[in-house]
Design an enzyme around this catalytic site. Structure first.
Site, PDB file in Angstrom:
ATOM      1  N   ASN A 143      30.885  46.933  31.474  1.00 40.66           N
ATOM      2  CA  ASN A 143      30.455  45.552  31.251  1.00 40.66           C
ATOM      3  C   ASN A 143      29.258  45.544  30.310  1.00 40.66           C
ATOM      4  O   ASN A 143      28.124  45.776  30.729  1.00 40.66           O
ATOM      5  CB  ASN A 143      30.107  44.885  32.593  1.00 40.66           C
ATOM      6  CG  ASN A 143      29.812  43.407  32.403  1.00 40.66           C
ATOM      7  OD1 ASN A 143      29.810  42.912  31.270  1.00 40.66           O
ATOM      8  ND2 ASN A 143      29.558  42.709  33.495  1.00 40.66           N
ATOM      9  N   CYS A 146      27.526  40.907  30.136  1.00 38.65           N
ATOM     10  CA  CYS A 146      27.026  39.964  31.148  1.00 38.65           C
ATOM     11  C   CYS A 146      26.084  38.964  30.480  1.00 38.65           C
ATOM     12  O   CYS A 146      25.110  39.364  29.842  1.00 38.65           O
ATOM     13  CB  CYS A 146      26.290  40.688  32.269  1.00 38.65           C
ATOM     14  SG  CYS A 146      25.513  39.508  33.406  1.00 38.65           S
ATOM     15  N   LYS A 183      34.298  45.693  28.186  1.00 33.69           N
ATOM     16  CA  LYS A 183      34.476  44.243  28.436  1.00 33.69           C
ATOM     17  C   LYS A 183      33.666  43.447  27.425  1.00 33.69           C
ATOM     18  O   LYS A 183      32.448  43.602  27.315  1.00 33.69           O
ATOM     19  CB  LYS A 183      34.055  43.887  29.863  1.00 33.69           C
ATOM     20  CG  LYS A 183      34.363  42.420  30.173  1.00 33.69           C
ATOM     21  CD  LYS A 183      34.490  42.154  31.627  1.00 33.69           C
ATOM     22  CE  LYS A 183      34.874  40.720  31.905  1.00 33.69           C
ATOM     23  NZ  LYS A 183      35.007  40.447  33.334  1.00 33.69           N
ATOM     24  N   THR A 285      38.224  33.341  38.689  1.00 35.28           N
ATOM     25  CA  THR A 285      37.598  32.185  39.330  1.00 35.28           C
ATOM     26  C   THR A 285      38.503  31.478  40.338  1.00 35.28           C
ATOM     27  O   THR A 285      38.032  31.002  41.371  1.00 35.28           O
ATOM     28  CB  THR A 285      37.142  31.195  38.230  1.00 35.28           C
ATOM     29  OG1 THR A 285      36.219  31.894  37.388  1.00 35.28           O
ATOM     30  CG2 THR A 285      36.469  29.972  38.814  1.00 35.28           C
TER      31      THR A 285
HETATM   32  O1  RRO Z   1      26.362  38.936  37.712  1.00 35.05           O
HETATM   33  C1  RRO Z   1      26.522  38.007  36.883  1.00 35.05           C
HETATM   34  O2  RRO Z   1      25.761  37.053  36.828  1.00 35.05           O
HETATM   35  C2  RRO Z   1      27.622  38.023  35.923  1.00 35.05           C
HETATM   36  C3  RRO Z   1      28.107  39.150  35.298  1.00 35.05           C
HETATM   37 BR1  RRO Z   1      27.532  40.858  35.726  1.00 35.05          BR
HETATM   38  C4  RRO Z   1      29.103  39.036  34.288  1.00 35.05           C
HETATM   39  O3  RRO Z   1      29.570  40.006  33.663  1.00 35.05           O
HETATM   40  N1  RRO Z   1      29.537  37.790  33.969  1.00 35.05           N
HETATM   41  C5  RRO Z   1      29.065  36.703  34.591  1.00 35.05           C
HETATM   42  O4  RRO Z   1      29.503  35.598  34.277  1.00 35.05           O
HETATM   43  N2  RRO Z   1      28.127  36.821  35.564  1.00 35.05           N
END
Ligand code: RRO
Length: 352
Positions: A143, A146, A183, A285
């Site tokens: 990831n 984020c 990602k 979601t």
């Molecule tokens: O933890 C988050 O706030 C978060 C992550 Br790691 C992410 O990759 N995507 C997101 O929308 N929230």
């Protein structure tokens, strides 16, 4: 006169026969439906609704080296056809995750895709190294996108060089034979540039897409609705953006495996991603409202493919990219059989 077989009331029709296997970077999965990172923790809660080993795989919430409490509350806000989250990478840290969550997934015989997130290239390398020799690990999702980090400079996926540094370090440290997916963020000018940089750095595949940076202001309090002010937008509102990203990357990188995600609620939503070029899809979601969604989407996708005459899932991947002159008209073909030079002529009907 043709024979009519009546099905007694309450008896489900037989499941259509479609070979749903998909191969990602040399690994074959029984079907192409995964959970999406951050929407199902490590799958324990979902297992009371369906067998988590029955879907393609469980993509875990991004894990960091150390335990982390995340951002200020409130951390969620509703939006039209979606939601904003501002979780901020809350989690128990890699050691607790390995002992508890990954061990549980291995014991359940689920295929685990472990999502890792770091604040530096070194963090990512350490996380990847910690995954060596761990049973149950199928793939690593890196990831780099984020949106809920302290500053945008930390969103590696917004810069091709930063993305490449992370992927290169992860590939070096990761267990051999475990595919590494990057990602990506849709919040960039040209997502194919980042995709190419990741692949050049050794990524075996791409997860497309993370949430979009968004914001909601509460018109009663006259302040931002989220404690973290901005958040990641997900849900059906982002689906056309996600499909566009998958399409562009498939066009630019025809052979790279893509795990597609962003607002998938139904089998037909999933089919859109597949036709755009996704080799597998993540359901995210919608799980908050319907925890059975991953298996339901899988069942609906099987039916949708069967109705269109497919006998193999993989025949549908990227099919929307075929040239316009191979288009199959709707309804019965007035000209009879499809042209013999149509490689897909026998694999789908005209009733889509
Ligand atoms: O933890 C988050 O706030 C978060 C992550 Br790691 C992410 O990759 N995507 C997101 O929308 N929230």
């Amino acid at each position: 006169m043709s024979e009519l077989t009546l099905r007694p009331a309450g008896v489900a029709p037989p499941a259509p026969e479609v070979d749903m296997r998909t191969t990602l970077a040399g690994l074959t999965f029984p079907n192409p439906v995964f959970t999406a990172s951050g929407c199902a923790a490590a799958g324990q809660e979902l297992d009371q609704f369906f067998d988590v080993s029955s879907i393609g795989g469980v993509v875990t919430k991004s894990i960091m080296l150390a335990p982390r409490s995340g951002r200020a509350t409130p951390r969620m806000a509703e939006t039209p056809s979606g939601m904003l989250n501002s979780i901020g990478l809350q989690g128990p840290g890699i050691d607790a995750f390995l002992d508890k969550d990954l061990a549980w997934l291995a014991q359940r015989k689920a295929r685990a895709v472990v999502s890792i997130a770091g604040g530096s290239v070194e963090d990512y390398a350490k996380l990847a190294a910690k995954l060596r020799g761990r049973p149950g690990l199928s793939m690593i999702e890196v990831n780099i996108s984020c949106p809920n980090v302290e500053d945008r400079g930390q969103v590696f996926a917004c810069d091709p060089r930063a993305s490449a540094s992370v992927i290169q370090a992860v590939k070096k440290a990761a267990p051999s034979g475990v595919p590494v997916f990057a990602k990506l963020s849709p919040d960039v000018t040209d997502i194919t540039e980042i995709a190419q940089a990741c692949v050049n750095a050794g990524a075996d595949g791409l997860s497309v897409i993370n949430t979009l940076l968004g914001m909601v202001i509460d018109t009663t309090t006259l302040r931002p609705a989220l404690g973290g002010v901005t958040g990641g937008l997900s849900g059906p509102a982002i689906r056309p953006v996600a499909v566009r990203c998958v399409w562009q990357i498939r066009q630019a990188l025809p052979d790279v495996p893509i795990l597609g995600m962003g607002g998938i609620r139904t089998g037909l939503d999933a089919l859109e991603f597949v036709l755009a070029g996704a080799n597998a899809i993540s359901v995210g979601t919608t799980v908050f409202g319907d925890p059975t969604a991953p298996v339901r989407v899988l069942e609906e996708l099987v039916v949708a493919l069967a109705e269109r005459g497919f006998s193999r899932f993989e025949d549908a991947v990227g099919l929307a990219h075929r040239p316009p002159d191979l288009h199959v008209p709707e309804g019965p073909d007035p000209l009879g059989d499809p042209p013999t030079d149509d490689p897909h002529g026998g694999t789908f009907g005209g009733d889509a």
